[in-house]
Design an enzyme around this catalytic site. Sequence first.
Site, PDB file in Angstrom:
ATOM      1  CB  ALA A  20      -0.947  -0.008   1.204  1.00 43.54           C
TER       2      ALA A  20
ATOM      3  CB  CYS B  57      -6.326  -5.366   2.031  1.00 41.30           C
ATOM      4  SG  CYS B  57      -7.051  -5.867   3.598  1.00 41.30           S
ATOM      5  CB  VAL B  58      -3.459  -1.844   5.672  1.00 47.93           C
ATOM      6  CG1 VAL B  58      -2.443  -1.868   6.800  1.00 47.93           C
ATOM      7  CG2 VAL B  58      -2.881  -1.223   4.408  1.00 47.93           C
ATOM      8  CB  ILE B  59      -5.209  -7.006   8.115  1.00 45.87           C
ATOM      9  CG1 ILE B  59      -6.088  -7.239   6.879  1.00 45.87           C
ATOM     10  CG2 ILE B  59      -5.845  -7.626   9.365  1.00 45.87           C
ATOM     11  CD1 ILE B  59      -6.267  -8.709   6.511  1.00 45.87           C
TER      12      ILE B  59
ATOM     13  CD  GLU C 285       1.320 -10.053  17.498  1.00 44.50           C
ATOM     14  OE1 GLU C 285       2.528  -9.953  17.784  1.00 44.50           O
ATOM     15  OE2 GLU C 285       0.709 -11.127  17.512  1.00 44.50           O
TER      16      GLU C 285
ATOM     17  CG  HIS D 285       4.323  -1.750   9.352  1.00 45.36           C
ATOM     18  ND1 HIS D 285       5.246  -0.906   8.756  1.00 45.36           N
ATOM     19  CD2 HIS D 285       3.820  -2.503   8.357  1.00 45.36           C
ATOM     20  CE1 HIS D 285       5.278  -1.139   7.456  1.00 45.36           C
ATOM     21  NE2 HIS D 285       4.420  -2.116   7.191  1.00 45.36           N
TER      22      HIS D 285
ATOM     23  NE  ARG E 204     -15.098  -2.345   6.306  1.00 45.38           N
ATOM     24  CZ  ARG E 204     -15.759  -3.018   7.240  1.00 45.38           C
ATOM     25  NH1 ARG E 204     -15.775  -4.333   7.215  1.00 45.38           N
ATOM     26  NH2 ARG E 204     -16.408  -2.382   8.198  1.00 45.38           N
TER      27      ARG E 204
END
Length: 181
Positions: free
Chosen positions: A57, A81-83, A86, A89, A127
């Site tokens: 991304a 997509c960015v999930i 932990e 980042h 989504r």
Amino acid sequence: MADTEYSLPRAEFDKPVKLLIALAPFYRDIADNLLAGARAEADATGATCEVIEVPGALELPAAIGIAHRLSNFDGYVALGCVIRGETTHYDTVCNDSSRGLTLLGLQGLCIGNGILTVENREQAEVRADPARMNKGAGAAAAALHLVALTRRWGAPRKGVGFLPDAEELRIAGTSKGAPKA
């Protein structure tokens, strides 16, 4: 809640539109669904698409900026997509990719931001799915609406401020002793 959202009518064009879809396929299945939705929306308006892939991304704004400088696209769709993980980042990737696209948009590029920023895979799947929230199509529709506005308001302008016309430049040049052309 998606059934209460309003969508503008589909953009219409009297001459062809050329879109670049920049795709960050880190989560391939999600990216493929986003791409399917974006392509279907572009096809519905008669737009043609070229698809490129970038590593992630964060590279989407740079790729779109390069394409704008070196090619002739009318609009751009950023998909990825960015999930949340932990570490922090996630915040960096979400904020900086969005900021980069926004800055390009403020420079006059017609961009649809389809970078999903979610807490978990399930949210991303819903989504991205063309049969559900279809955010890929939404990003393409956003780019197409901006292309339509650009065409409505005329050709893009270079820079901001006063630009003298050719006659003023000629007169200014001759008053300083420059030879007449």
